[in-house]
Design a protein around this motif. Structure first.
Motif, short mmCIF file in Angstrom:
data_model
loop_
_atom_site.label_atom_id
_atom_site.label_comp_id
_atom_site.label_asym_id
_atom_site.label_seq_id
_atom_site.Cartn_x
_atom_site.Cartn_y
_atom_site.Cartn_z
N THR A 1 6.50 7.76 -2.19
CA THR A 1 5.17 7.26 -1.73
C THR A 1 4.46 8.22 -0.79
O THR A 1 5.16 9.08 -0.26
N PRO A 2 3.04 8.39 -0.84
CA PRO A 2 2.36 9.36 -0.10
C PRO A 2 2.92 9.44 1.39
O PRO A 2 2.87 10.38 2.21
N LYS A 3 3.41 8.14 1.89
CA LYS A 3 3.75 7.95 3.15
C LYS A 3 5.12 8.54 3.39
O LYS A 3 5.27 9.21 4.59
N GLY B 1 7.76 13.75 5.80
CA GLY B 1 8.24 15.28 5.43
C GLY B 1 9.33 15.35 4.26
O GLY B 1 10.04 16.46 4.06
N VAL B 2 9.32 14.15 3.61
CA VAL B 2 10.31 14.05 2.54
C VAL B 2 9.62 14.74 1.24
O VAL B 2 8.45 14.58 0.88
N LYS B 3 10.48 15.53 0.61
CA LYS B 3 10.11 16.34 -0.60
C LYS B 3 9.99 15.49 -1.91
O LYS B 3 11.04 14.72 -1.90
N ASP C 1 1.03 -1.26 -0.04
CA ASP C 1 0.01 0.06 0.10
C ASP C 1 0.89 1.38 0.09
O ASP C 1 1.61 1.48 0.97
N PRO C 2 0.83 2.20 -1.18
CA PRO C 2 1.78 3.44 -1.27
C PRO C 2 1.45 4.37 -0.05
O PRO C 2 2.20 5.05 0.28
N PHE C 3 0.23 4.15 0.60
CA PHE C 3 0.12 5.22 1.60
C PHE C 3 0.69 4.52 3.03
O PHE C 3 0.19 5.30 4.02
N ASN C 4 0.99 3.30 3.00
CA ASN C 4 1.59 2.87 4.21
C ASN C 4 3.14 2.27 4.16
O ASN C 4 3.61 1.61 4.86
N THR C 5 3.57 2.68 2.80
CA THR C 5 4.90 2.10 2.71
C THR C 5 5.86 3.07 2.11
O THR C 5 5.75 4.12 1.64
N ASN C 6 7.13 2.86 2.93
CA ASN C 6 8.18 4.00 2.51
C ASN C 6 8.74 3.48 1.28
O ASN C 6 9.90 2.63 1.38
N ILE D 1 17.08 12.57 2.12
CA ILE D 1 16.24 11.66 2.84
C ILE D 1 16.80 11.39 4.24
O ILE D 1 18.08 11.01 4.46
N PRO D 2 16.39 11.95 5.38
CA PRO D 2 16.71 11.52 6.79
C PRO D 2 17.06 10.00 6.93
O PRO D 2 16.21 9.08 6.50
N PRO D 3 18.42 9.89 7.75
CA PRO D 3 18.68 8.57 7.84
C PRO D 3 18.02 7.95 8.66
O PRO D 3 18.20 6.58 8.89
N THR D 4 17.10 8.54 9.53
CA THR D 4 15.99 7.66 10.32
C THR D 4 15.09 6.92 9.73
O THR D 4 14.31 6.24 10.29
N ILE D 5 14.79 7.37 8.41
CA ILE D 5 13.88 6.88 7.92
C ILE D 5 14.23 5.66 6.82
O ILE D 5 15.11 5.86 6.13
#
Length: 419
Positions: free
Chosen positions: A48-50, A55-57, A25-30, A65-69
């Motif tokens: 993805t929208p998630k 906060g990723v542009k 699901d793109p709304f629940n997947t990074n 992309i923040p390393p925490t993601i």
């Protein structure tokens, strides 16, 4: 009769396709779509929208992309995205004639639905919901829609209004547009207003569409020339162009352009090799389409923009599409104008004033037999490539160090085809 248009967009299209293919699901997947082999500086074609919620542009670079993601990196598969886009277009054809559909991009299309509302006994919103539901049910792709009383308002309803709607559908008519969006900022949210135009308007103390609508038109025409007409019309929510107008339009002048950003900094000689390859591809395209040109242009962008890019053009004595003749002119421009001491990163070639071969008058000074022989050879090569693959037949130069044709033949739109 009041007209109604839909503008349908396939939400985060490339990323959504990759999620559908993975049953996610793109709304629940990074997930990001990017070619990681190009390094951390490569641009993400879609996220993805998630990821956006975190906060990723969109169109960010991997290192941003923040390393925490934690996220999945999907290699671009342009052939797969084109396949999905074509399949979704067949859904549009279930509801509308192709004469009432204008494909704006791989993930966006306009439809004139005016004459279909009575037939389906639906209002524009109900029809938009039906199509969105059909797309999701058939291919798992979420779509959004803008509805407008002209094409411009449909596009603005999609870009600005729909994203704030729980139904993913926005609607605008001229009065609603003025009431809700006249004071909207920034101006770059509006169709066909980029940062450059916004800066020029801001210098005039114009910050909103209301300001554009109430600015002295003479000032706007002085700054933007004939393009001021579009700005003024759009500021009032007006647009005279229809899909029927687009279908009938034929440009007065035609050109074929090809450009590429090189994989790394190239020397003068290495870039000269790539130029030869690009001229070959341009010549082949002209021959395949039975076209000829009498004006060519060359653009060279230097590494890190150390010096200003070089842009030169030249008019030929006769119309032609023959590789040997075109190459001679391009190399003359290149050798006489390009800075030999600065690394090159971008190359663009242009074939202008293109017309059909039948419209060219033969001259006594042309070796027509030689030209016809070369064209026949190129057409034969083209036929084999189209049937067996672009890399089936290559010139010796395509195998030299620094040549890009072999790799680029596997790309679509500059990105991995997925094969």
């Amino acid at each position: 009769m009041q007209r109604y248009y839909l503008c349908i967009d396939l939400k985060t299209f490339y990323a959504s396709v990759e999620c559908v293919e993975r049953r996610l699901d793109p709304f629940n997947t990074n997930l990001v779509v990017a070619d990681e082999s190009r390094g951390k500086g490569t641009i993400c074609l879609a996220i993805t929208p998630k990821m956006k919620m975190l906060g990723v542009k969109n169109r960010c670079r991997l290192f941003e992309i923040p390393p925490t993601i934690k996220y999945i990196i999907a290699m671009p598969r342009m052939k797969k995205y084109i396949e999905y886009s074509a399949n979704i277009y067949t859904i549009y054809l279930k509801y509308f004639s192709k004469e009432d559909i204008h494909v704006y991009s791989i993930d966006e299309a306009f439809m004139d639905v005016t004459n279909y509302l009575k037939m389906y006994q639906m209002n524009p919103v109900e029809l938009a919901k039906t199509i969105i539901k059909d797309i999701f049910k058939t291919y798992g792709i979420t779509a959004t829609a803008g509805i407008g009383t002209n094409m411009y308002l449909a596009k603005i309803a999609l870009d600005i209004t729909a994203k704030h709607s729980a139904t993913n559908i926005g609607y605008l008519d001229e009065e609603k547009y003025k009431k809700e969006l006249w004071h909207h900022k920034p101006l770059t949210d509006f169709w066909q207003i980029g940062k450059g135009i916004e800066r020029r308007l801001n210098k005039m103390r114009v910050f909103t569409m209301y300001d554009v609508a109430h600015t002295d038109q003479k000032r706007l025409y002085k700054e933007f020339g004939v393009n001021a007409e579009y700005l003024i019309d759009h500021s009032w929510g007006k647009e005279s162009c229809t899909i029927a107008d687009i279908k009938k339009y034929k440009p007065k002048t035609n050109s074929i352009t090809n450009s590429q950003v090189l994989f790394e900094d190239y020397s003068f000689e290495k870039a000269r090799l790539v130029l030869k390859e690009m001229v070959e591809l341009g010549s082949l395209k002209l021959i395949e389409n039975n076209l000829v040109t009498n004006t060519v242009g060359l653009y060279i962008g230097y590494s890190k923009d150390i010096i200003k890019a070089t842009s030169e053009s030249k008019k030929l004595e006769n119309y032609t599409n023959v590789y040997s003749e075109l190459l001679k002119v391009f190399l003359e421009i290149y050798d006489n104008n390009i800075n030999r001491g600065v690394a090159i990163r971008r190359i663009g070639v242009n074939f202008a004033n293109v017309i059909e071969t039948e419209n060219v008058q033969l001259t006594l000074f042309t070796d027509q037999e030689k030209i016809d022989k070369e064209r026949k050879l190129e057409l034969t090569i083209s036929g084999i490539k189209n049937k067996m693959g672009k890399n089936t037949i290559l010139r010796g130069m395509n195998l030299e160090e620094g040549a890009t044709t072999l790799v680029r033949n596997k790309l679509i739109g500059g990105h991995n085809s997925g094969e």
